[in-house]
Write an enzyme that holds these catalytic residues in place. Structure first.
Site, PDB file in Angstrom:
ATOM      1  N   GLU A  85      79.711 -12.932  19.982  1.00 58.56           N
ATOM      2  CA  GLU A  85      78.254 -12.820  19.900  1.00 58.56           C
ATOM      3  C   GLU A  85      77.704 -14.216  19.682  1.00 58.56           C
ATOM      4  O   GLU A  85      78.071 -14.881  18.709  1.00 58.56           O
ATOM      5  CB  GLU A  85      77.836 -11.882  18.767  1.00 58.56           C
ATOM      6  CG  GLU A  85      78.047 -10.428  19.110  1.00 58.56           C
ATOM      7  CD  GLU A  85      77.375  -9.994  20.405  1.00 58.56           C
ATOM      8  OE1 GLU A  85      76.374 -10.617  20.810  1.00 58.56           O
ATOM      9  OE2 GLU A  85      77.867  -9.049  21.036  1.00 58.56           O
ATOM     10  N   CYS A 134      69.868 -15.874  15.251  1.00 59.58           N
ATOM     11  CA  CYS A 134      70.159 -15.809  16.685  1.00 59.58           C
ATOM     12  C   CYS A 134      69.067 -15.053  17.405  1.00 59.58           C
ATOM     13  O   CYS A 134      68.842 -15.236  18.589  1.00 59.58           O
ATOM     14  CB  CYS A 134      71.504 -15.149  16.925  1.00 59.58           C
ATOM     15  SG  CYS A 134      71.618 -13.500  16.226  1.00 59.58           S
TER      16      CYS A 134
HETATM   17  P1  NAD Z   1      79.269 -22.473  15.306  1.00 60.43           P
HETATM   18  O1  NAD Z   1      79.622 -22.056  16.690  1.00 60.43           O
HETATM   19  O2  NAD Z   1      79.153 -23.919  15.028  1.00 60.43           O
HETATM   20  O3  NAD Z   1      80.361 -21.929  14.268  1.00 60.43           O
HETATM   21  C1  NAD Z   1      80.655 -20.552  14.154  1.00 60.43           C
HETATM   22  C2  NAD Z   1      82.036 -20.404  13.536  1.00 60.43           C
HETATM   23  O4  NAD Z   1      83.018 -20.878  14.472  1.00 60.43           O
HETATM   24  C3  NAD Z   1      82.251 -21.210  12.255  1.00 60.43           C
HETATM   25  O5  NAD Z   1      83.044 -20.460  11.368  1.00 60.43           O
HETATM   26  C4  NAD Z   1      83.007 -22.427  12.765  1.00 60.43           C
HETATM   27  O6  NAD Z   1      83.768 -23.080  11.773  1.00 60.43           O
HETATM   28  C5  NAD Z   1      83.894 -21.781  13.822  1.00 60.43           C
HETATM   29  N1  NAD Z   1      84.408 -22.707  14.845  1.00 60.43           N
HETATM   30  C6  NAD Z   1      83.900 -23.901  15.241  1.00 60.43           C
HETATM   31  N2  NAD Z   1      84.652 -24.418  16.237  1.00 60.43           N
HETATM   32  C7  NAD Z   1      85.647 -23.534  16.483  1.00 60.43           C
HETATM   33  C8  NAD Z   1      86.732 -23.497  17.421  1.00 60.43           C
HETATM   34  N3  NAD Z   1      86.942 -24.471  18.293  1.00 60.43           N
HETATM   35  N4  NAD Z   1      87.543 -22.423  17.411  1.00 60.43           N
HETATM   36  C9  NAD Z   1      87.319 -21.398  16.553  1.00 60.43           C
HETATM   37  N5  NAD Z   1      86.318 -21.378  15.631  1.00 60.43           N
HETATM   38  C10 NAD Z   1      85.489 -22.441  15.609  1.00 60.43           C
HETATM   39  O7  NAD Z   1      77.913 -21.705  14.908  1.00 60.43           O
HETATM   40  P2  NAD Z   1      77.046 -21.817  13.574  1.00 60.43           P
HETATM   41  O8  NAD Z   1      76.329 -23.136  13.549  1.00 60.43           O
HETATM   42  O9  NAD Z   1      77.873 -21.451  12.390  1.00 60.43           O
HETATM   43  O10 NAD Z   1      76.000 -20.641  13.797  1.00 60.43           O
HETATM   44  C11 NAD Z   1      74.833 -20.806  14.550  1.00 60.43           C
HETATM   45  C12 NAD Z   1      75.000 -20.216  15.945  1.00 60.43           C
HETATM   46  O11 NAD Z   1      75.426 -18.860  15.829  1.00 60.43           O
HETATM   47  C13 NAD Z   1      73.690 -20.165  16.717  1.00 60.43           C
HETATM   48  O12 NAD Z   1      73.933 -20.506  18.057  1.00 60.43           O
HETATM   49  C14 NAD Z   1      73.280 -18.717  16.600  1.00 60.43           C
HETATM   50  O13 NAD Z   1      72.411 -18.274  17.618  1.00 60.43           O
HETATM   51  C15 NAD Z   1      74.595 -18.025  16.628  1.00 60.43           C
HETATM   52  N6  NAD Z   1      74.530 -16.697  16.037  1.00 60.43           N
HETATM   53  C16 NAD Z   1      74.685 -15.615  16.850  1.00 60.43           C
HETATM   54  C17 NAD Z   1      74.594 -14.330  16.336  1.00 60.43           C
HETATM   55  C18 NAD Z   1      74.751 -13.115  17.207  1.00 60.43           C
HETATM   56  O14 NAD Z   1      75.069 -12.050  16.680  1.00 60.43           O
HETATM   57  N7  NAD Z   1      74.534 -13.202  18.505  1.00 60.43           N
HETATM   58  C19 NAD Z   1      74.363 -14.142  14.960  1.00 60.43           C
HETATM   59  C20 NAD Z   1      74.225 -15.279  14.162  1.00 60.43           C
HETATM   60  C21 NAD Z   1      74.327 -16.540  14.701  1.00 60.43           C
END
Ligand code: NAD
Length: 467
Positions: A236, A270
């Site tokens: 997501e 999001c």
């Molecule tokens: P992010 O993608 O930076 O990080 C999300 C998670 O992924 C963190 O735990 C991070 O440490 C981990 N991560 C980072 N690189 C990785 C890799 N290479 N492999 C595996 N895991 C990795 O996102 P964020 O800044 O924490 O959150 C904001 C983003 O999340 C925004 O784009 C927002 O729209 C989205 N979001 C989506 C939803 C949804 O349900 N669609 C809900 C909330 C947030």
């Protein structure tokens, strides 16, 4: 290989008060992920064999712990991620509700029967847990999003390895404290860590399925890695959500709703509104109403009851958002409100509204994940739909109108996972399917009954008489 800096402590600071350190945490790496997966694997079979009622009872008791600690948890959410305290309380209440919802869902029918070919045999498809699931979560809903993954995963009999965001480690510890004592064994393993720990989890052969929430770029990398080794993936991701305001809408009411959807919690949802698409005939009125509504929002310490817009998660995020606004203006956008950092400690940005004519402009196309919103115009409903759909994301669209016939038509033509009428784009009903189309989502939906699709697999069984 661990990324540079991956072994430095994870330090959690209050986004509203840089002098307030919430905590310091040791980050895990590949070895910790390995240990966690082994422990989860050892616990998985016994847990899956438990009666569903026992799993349901555990989740209900965990919900009770969340409720008992509600005030403290809300304070922690407010302090660690800068969420306005009113919303932080709502998130805690929702977390308990999510746990209780999935506790009950554990007792739902676990399959279907089918007419057999010979008319005598029993032919059925039964759901069973996937085994060990890896859960990777963002910081913006630091307990509710983990809960909406952990609760169904556990309800349907999986063991979990969870890697929370390095921006919300204390909230993660607190949620685990509510869950772990109520589970019959070490079926939830948590590894604090950064991207390297997340990647180790996604790549681990002992993990059968990965549920990820976060940005599009990370989600795509996660999905690629998971699919390559044959693990199921559910991602997501981000949005670039539009609120369409048609000519017959109540402009004042729409503006008030949209301003909060775009800027509330500093736009860090999001489902936040990033684009307002208004009908050309009412553009001037909508512009004025929206500017007034945005400027009327309280940008202040999230501890204040009246706060609607708090700080961004980090100084880096605030500066990146201010830079995006600046680029937007340099590219021809007209700044109608905000856009600069506040002259106060904390990562505050005055909510920015920018009028944008070019649909291919960065502010119209890319998620800033901040209190930044583009105002655009379209002549008529068809043009508005085309504009709304003209991005790679597809999470949610809101439509403001009094015309029910038009709504029935538009709801079919908008290519987002959610369509909300006379409602903010932000807002989720925990008992309904949640997820995005196009670049916003991959794999089955989360939440509600839909969650079962991802956390179980189907086994088709044919049982015939022995003679
Ligand atoms: P992010 O993608 O930076 O990080 C999300 C998670 O992924 C963190 O735990 C991070 O440490 C981990 N991560 C980072 N690189 C990785 C890799 N290479 N492999 C595996 N895991 C990795 O996102 P964020 O800044 O924490 O959150 C904001 C983003 O999340 C925004 O784009 C927002 O729209 C989205 N979001 C989506 C939803 C949804 O349900 N669609 C809900 C909330 C947030």
């Amino acid at each position: 290989m661990a990324a540079a800096g991956a072994t430095a402590d994870i330090v959690s600071d209050n986004p509203a008060d840089p002098g307030d350190r919430v905590g310091s945490f040791r980050p895990g790496g590949g070895i910790d992920v390995d240990r966690a997966v082994s422990a989860a694997r050892d616990a998985a079979a016994g847990y899956a064999a438990l009666p569903a009622q026992a799993r349901a009872d555990s989740l209900h008791r965990a919900a009770g712990r969340v409720e008992a600690r509600a005030a403290e948890l809300a304070e922690l959410v407010r302090r660690e991620v800068g969420k306005p305290v009113l919303e932080a309380r709502g998130e805690v209440a929702r977390t308990a509700a999510i746990l209780r919802y999935h506790a009950q869902a554990a007792l739902d029918p676990d399959g279907d029967t089918f007419p057999s070919g010979d008319g005598r045999s029993l032919l059925m498809a039964r759901r069973r847990p996937r085994g060990v699931v890896g859960l990777i979560t963002p910081w913006n809903f630091p307990i509710a999003i983990p809960a909406w993954k952990l609760a169904p995963a556990l309800a349907y009999g999986n063991a979990c390895v969870w890697k929370p965001s390095p921006f919300s480690p204390a909230c993660a510890e607190a949620l685990l404290e509510c869950l772990a004592p109520e589970l019959p064994g070490p079926v939830v393993q948590m590894v604090q860590g950064r991207a390297d720990a997340g990647a180790a989890l996604v790549g681990h052969p002992g993990v059968h399925a990965i549920s990820f929430t976060g940005s599009v770029a990370t989600g795509n990398a996660v999905a690629r890695m998971a699919v390559e080794r044959g693990a199921a993936a559910q991602c997501e991701m981000g949005g670039q959500n539009a609120s369409i305001v048609l000519a017959d809408a109540d402009l004042e009411a729409a503006a008030a709703t949209i301003a909060t959807a775009a800027m509330g919690y500093a736009g860090q949802k999001c489902t936040a509104t990033s684009r307002v698409i208004c009908d050309g005939a009412t553009a001037a009125g909508m512009r004025d109403a929206l500017v007034a509504a945005v400027e009327g929002l309280r940008v202040e310490d999230p501890a204040e009851e009246a706060c609607r817009v708090g700080p961004l998660i980090s100084a880096g995020a605030r500066d990146a958002a201010a830079a995006a606004v600046k680029r937007g203006v340099e590219a021809g956008g007209r700044l109608l409100a905000g856009g600069g950092p506040l002259d106060a400690p904390g990562n505050y940005l005055a909510p920015a509204l920018v009028e944008v004519d070019d649909p291919s402009a960065e502010l119209a196309q890319e998620e800033v994940f901040a209190p930044v919103c583009a105002l655009m115009r379209a002549d008529g409903a068809d043009a508005a739909v085309e504009l709304a759909n003209g991005v790679r994301h597809g999470l949610v669209t809101a439509v403001f109108t009094r015309d029910l016939d038009r709504v029935l038509d538009l709801a079919n033509r908008l290519d987002t996972g959610l369509v909300r009428v006379n409602q903010p784009t932000s807002g989720v009903d925990l008992h309904t399917p949640f997820g995005g189309e196009k670049a916003s989502g991959l794999g089955p939906r989360e939440q509600g009954k839909a969650a079962r699709e991802f956390y179980t697999s189907l086994r088709t069984v044919l049982i015939s008489p022995s003679c």
